[in-house]
Design a protein around this motif. Structure first.
Motif, PDB file in Angstrom:
ATOM      1  N   ASP A 117       0.862  -1.181   0.000  1.00 48.06           N
ATOM      2  CA  ASP A 117       0.000   0.000   0.000  1.00 48.06           C
ATOM      3  C   ASP A 117       0.898   1.231   0.000  1.00 48.06           C
ATOM      4  N   VAL A 118       0.823   2.043  -1.057  1.00 48.02           N
ATOM      5  CA  VAL A 118       1.646   3.248  -1.148  1.00 48.02           C
ATOM      6  C   VAL A 118       0.979   4.357  -0.336  1.00 48.02           C
ATOM      7  N   LYS A 119       1.627   4.790   0.727  1.00 53.49           N
ATOM      8  CA  LYS A 119       1.059   5.803   1.608  1.00 53.49           C
ATOM      9  C   LYS A 119       1.000   7.149   0.897  1.00 53.49           C
ATOM     10  N   SER A 120      -0.171   7.801   0.981  1.00 56.27           N
ATOM     11  CA  SER A 120      -0.368   9.121   0.351  1.00 56.27           C
ATOM     12  C   SER A 120       0.097   9.100  -1.102  1.00 56.27           C
ATOM     13  N   SER A 121      -0.411   8.130  -1.853  1.00 58.57           N
ATOM     14  CA  SER A 121       0.084   7.887  -3.214  1.00 58.57           C
ATOM     15  C   SER A 121      -0.031   9.101  -4.123  1.00 58.57           C
ATOM     16  N   PHE A 122      -1.146   9.836  -4.046  1.00 57.05           N
ATOM     17  CA  PHE A 122      -1.353  10.954  -4.960  1.00 57.05           C
ATOM     18  C   PHE A 122      -0.301  12.043  -4.785  1.00 57.05           C
ATOM     19  N   ALA A 154      -0.147  16.184  -6.918  1.00 56.92           N
ATOM     20  CA  ALA A 154      -1.584  15.977  -6.756  1.00 56.92           C
ATOM     21  C   ALA A 154      -1.921  15.791  -5.283  1.00 56.92           C
ATOM     22  N   LEU A 155      -3.161  16.105  -4.924  1.00 58.44           N
ATOM     23  CA  LEU A 155      -3.653  15.944  -3.561  1.00 58.44           C
ATOM     24  C   LEU A 155      -5.021  15.286  -3.641  1.00 58.44           C
ATOM     25  N   TYR A 156      -5.387  14.529  -2.623  1.00 58.22           N
ATOM     26  CA  TYR A 156      -6.703  13.873  -2.632  1.00 58.22           C
ATOM     27  C   TYR A 156      -7.806  14.899  -2.817  1.00 58.22           C
ATOM     28  N   GLY A 157      -8.762  14.573  -3.658  1.00 59.07           N
ATOM     29  CA  GLY A 157      -9.865  15.484  -3.938  1.00 59.07           C
ATOM     30  C   GLY A 157      -9.687  16.222  -5.249  1.00 59.07           C
ATOM     31  N   LEU A 158      -8.436  16.414  -5.682  1.00 59.11           N
ATOM     32  CA  LEU A 158      -8.189  17.046  -6.981  1.00 59.11           C
ATOM     33  C   LEU A 158      -8.569  16.082  -8.097  1.00 59.11           C
ATOM     34  N   LYS A 159      -9.028  16.638  -9.191  1.00 61.57           N
ATOM     35  CA  LYS A 159      -9.362  15.808 -10.350  1.00 61.57           C
ATOM     36  C   LYS A 159      -8.094  15.554 -11.163  1.00 61.57           C
ATOM     37  N   ALA A 160      -7.113  14.934 -10.509  1.00 61.59           N
ATOM     38  CA  ALA A 160      -5.835  14.733 -11.177  1.00 61.59           C
ATOM     39  C   ALA A 160      -5.141  13.430 -10.795  1.00 61.59           C
ATOM     40  N   PRO A 161      -5.880  12.331 -10.552  1.00 64.40           N
ATOM     41  CA  PRO A 161      -5.202  11.084 -10.207  1.00 64.40           C
ATOM     42  C   PRO A 161      -4.352  10.518 -11.327  1.00 64.40           C
ATOM     43  N   ARG A 162      -4.549  11.027 -12.578  1.00 66.06           N
ATOM     44  CA  ARG A 162      -3.717  10.568 -13.691  1.00 66.06           C
ATOM     45  C   ARG A 162      -2.242  10.879 -13.423  1.00 66.06           C
ATOM     46  N   ALA A 163      -1.976  11.946 -12.661  1.00 66.03           N
ATOM     47  CA  ALA A 163      -0.594  12.320 -12.348  1.00 66.03           C
ATOM     48  C   ALA A 163       0.109  11.193 -11.589  1.00 66.03           C
ATOM     49  N   TRP A 164      -0.616  10.537 -10.666  1.00 68.99           N
ATOM     50  CA  TRP A 164      -0.039   9.414  -9.914  1.00 68.99           C
ATOM     51  C   TRP A 164       0.233   8.240 -10.844  1.00 68.99           C
ATOM     52  N   TYR A 165      -0.696   7.963 -11.760  1.00 72.62           N
ATOM     53  CA  TYR A 165      -0.514   6.841 -12.680  1.00 72.62           C
ATOM     54  C   TYR A 165       0.686   7.079 -13.594  1.00 72.62           C
ATOM     55  N   TYR A 166       0.837   8.286 -14.111  1.00 75.13           N
ATOM     56  CA  TYR A 166       1.987   8.597 -14.965  1.00 75.13           C
ATOM     57  C   TYR A 166       3.297   8.386 -14.216  1.00 75.13           C
ATOM     58  N   CYS A 167       3.322   8.827 -12.957  1.00 76.82           N
ATOM     59  CA  CYS A 167       4.520   8.687 -12.131  1.00 76.82           C
ATOM     60  C   CYS A 167       4.869   7.211 -11.933  1.00 76.82           C
ATOM     61  N   TYR A 201      -3.982  -1.307  -8.240  1.00 76.54           N
ATOM     62  CA  TYR A 201      -5.363  -0.888  -7.997  1.00 76.54           C
ATOM     63  C   TYR A 201      -5.293   0.408  -7.185  1.00 76.54           C
ATOM     64  N   VAL A 202      -5.200   1.535  -7.881  1.00 78.81           N
ATOM     65  CA  VAL A 202      -5.019   2.875  -7.310  1.00 78.81           C
ATOM     66  C   VAL A 202      -3.717   2.922  -6.515  1.00 78.81           C
ATOM     67  N   ASP A 203      -3.769   2.788  -5.176  1.00 79.10           N
ATOM     68  CA  ASP A 203      -2.545   2.848  -4.382  1.00 79.10           C
ATOM     69  C   ASP A 203      -2.192   1.503  -3.759  1.00 79.10           C
ATOM     70  N   ASP A 204      -2.912   0.452  -4.161  1.00 84.11           N
ATOM     71  CA  ASP A 204      -2.611  -0.904  -3.697  1.00 84.11           C
ATOM     72  C   ASP A 204      -1.956  -1.690  -4.834  1.00 84.11           C
ATOM     73  N   ILE A 205      -0.904  -2.425  -4.502  1.00 84.27           N
ATOM     74  CA  ILE A 205      -0.189  -3.215  -5.499  1.00 84.27           C
ATOM     75  C   ILE A 205      -0.028  -4.631  -4.972  1.00 84.27           C
ATOM     76  N   ILE A 206      -0.477  -5.617  -5.748  1.00 87.81           N
ATOM     77  CA  ILE A 206      -0.210  -7.011  -5.414  1.00 87.81           C
ATOM     78  C   ILE A 206       0.817  -7.535  -6.415  1.00 87.81           C
ATOM     79  N   PHE A 207       1.770  -8.316  -5.926  1.00 89.73           N
ATOM     80  CA  PHE A 207       2.837  -8.781  -6.810  1.00 89.73           C
ATOM     81  C   PHE A 207       3.343 -10.146  -6.347  1.00 89.73           C
ATOM     82  N   GLY A 208       3.917 -10.863  -7.290  1.00 94.14           N
ATOM     83  CA  GLY A 208       4.457 -12.182  -6.991  1.00 94.14           C
ATOM     84  C   GLY A 208       5.477 -12.581  -8.038  1.00 94.14           C
ATOM     85  N   SER A 209       6.313 -13.562  -7.695  1.00 87.70           N
ATOM     86  CA  SER A 209       7.377 -13.983  -8.594  1.00 87.70           C
ATOM     87  C   SER A 209       7.736 -15.440  -8.321  1.00 87.70           C
ATOM     88  N   ASN A 210       8.350 -16.074  -9.326  1.00 89.52           N
ATOM     89  CA  ASN A 210       8.870 -17.427  -9.133  1.00 89.52           C
ATOM     90  C   ASN A 210      10.300 -17.394  -8.608  1.00 89.52           C
TER      91      ASN A 210
END
Length: 226
Positions: A117-122, A154-167, A201-210
Motif C-alpha cells: 500500500d503506497v502511503k499518500s500515493s497521490f 496531486a492531492l486527494y480530492g483534486l481531479k488529477a489522479p492521472r498524475a499518480w498513474y503517470y509517475c 489498484y489505485v494505491d494498492d499493489i499485489i505482486f508475486g514472482s517465481n
C-alpha cells in the motif's frame, strides 16, 4: 489502542482538542512536506483558488477495534473547472479479470503473493496544470493571508489522479517492466526464466514472482522510491 481516539471529530475545531487527531494531522502534513507538494505564492487574481477541508476517519481491524486515526487533507475538487484546473480524470484501477488471472497463475506456479500500500500515493504525482488551493485550516503555514498554495503534486480530492498513474507507470518502465496487453494496470518483468508480475489498484499493489530475490528487490526499490 489506548493511545488512539475512538471518536471521529466533525471538524478541525473538534480535532484540535484531541492530541490523537492533532498527531494524525501532523503526520499528514509531514507527508505533504516530504513530497514537496506545494509552494506558497501570492494569491493570483486571474486563477481559481480551490478550498480544502480535513477528513477524519478511524481505521478498524476485523474485530471492530480502532487501529489508526487517519486524517486526510483533501481539496474541494467540485470547484475545479475542466480545461482550466484539469483536463481529464482517471484512476489506475485493474480489471477484476486481470486480478483473477494473476491469482490463478500464482496458484499454478505456487509462488508467494505480497501486497503493498503506497502511503499518500497521490502526493507522488507531478501536476501539469496550474492548481492553487487555500491553506489548511488549523495550521498556520504563514501569517500572510494573501498567500495560497500552488500545487506541485496531486492531492486527494483534486481531479488529477492521472498524475499518480503517470509517475508509477514511468517508474515501472525504468525498472524494466512491460505493460500487459490485457490490462494497462498489469506489469511483467522477465529475466530469462524468472519473472515478476504485479497488478495496480489505485494505491494498492499485489505482486508475486517465481524467484524470491526478485520479490525482495522490488520491495526494497519501491520503499526507497515512494
Amino acid at each position: 489502542m489506548a493511545l488512539l481516539s475512538s471518536t471521529e471529530p466533525e471538524n478541525v475545531k473538534e480535532a484540535c482538542k484531541d492530541e490523537c487527531w492533532v498527531k494524525a494531522m501532523d503526520e499528514e502534513l509531514e507527508q505533504i512536506e516530504k513530497n514537496n507538494t506545494w509552494e506558497l505564492v501570492p494569491r493570483p487574481k486571474d486563477k481559481n483558488v480551490i478550498g480544502t477541508k480535513w477528513i477524519f476517519k478511524n481505521k478498524l481491524n476485523k474485530n471492530g477495534e480502532v487501529v489508526r486515526n487517519k486524517a486526510r487533507l483533501v481539496c474541494k475538487g467540485y470547484a475545479q473547472q475542466e480545461g482550466i484546473d484539469f483536463e481529464e480524470t482517471f484512476a489506475p484501477i485493474a480489471r477484476l479479470g486481470a486480478i483473477r488471472m494473476f491469482l490463478s497463475l500464482s496458484s499454478f506456479q505456487k509462488f508467494k503473493i505480497l501486497k503493498m500500500d503506497v502511503k499518500s500515493s497521490f502526493l507522488n504525482g507531478d501536476l501539469e496544470e496550474q492548481v492553487y488551493i487555500e491553506k489548511s485550516d488549523g495550521f498556520i503555514l504563514e501569517n500572510d493571508p494573501n498567500l495560497v498554495c500552488r500545487m506541485k503534486k496531486a492531492l486527494y480530492g483534486l481531479k488529477a489522479p492521472r498524475a499518480w498513474y503517470y509517475c508509477l507507470d514511468k517508474y515501472f518502465h525504468q525498472q524494466g517492466f512491460s505493460k500487459g496487453s490485457a490490462d494497462s494496470n498489469l506489469y511483467i518483468k522477465l529475466e530469462n526464466d524468472k519473472f515478476l508480475i504485479l497488478v495496480v489498484y489505485v494505491d494498492d499493489i499485489i505482486f508475486g514472482s517465481n524467484e524470491e530475490a526478485m520479490i525482495q528487490n522490488f520491495s526494497l526499490v519501491m520503499k526507497k522510491e515512494f
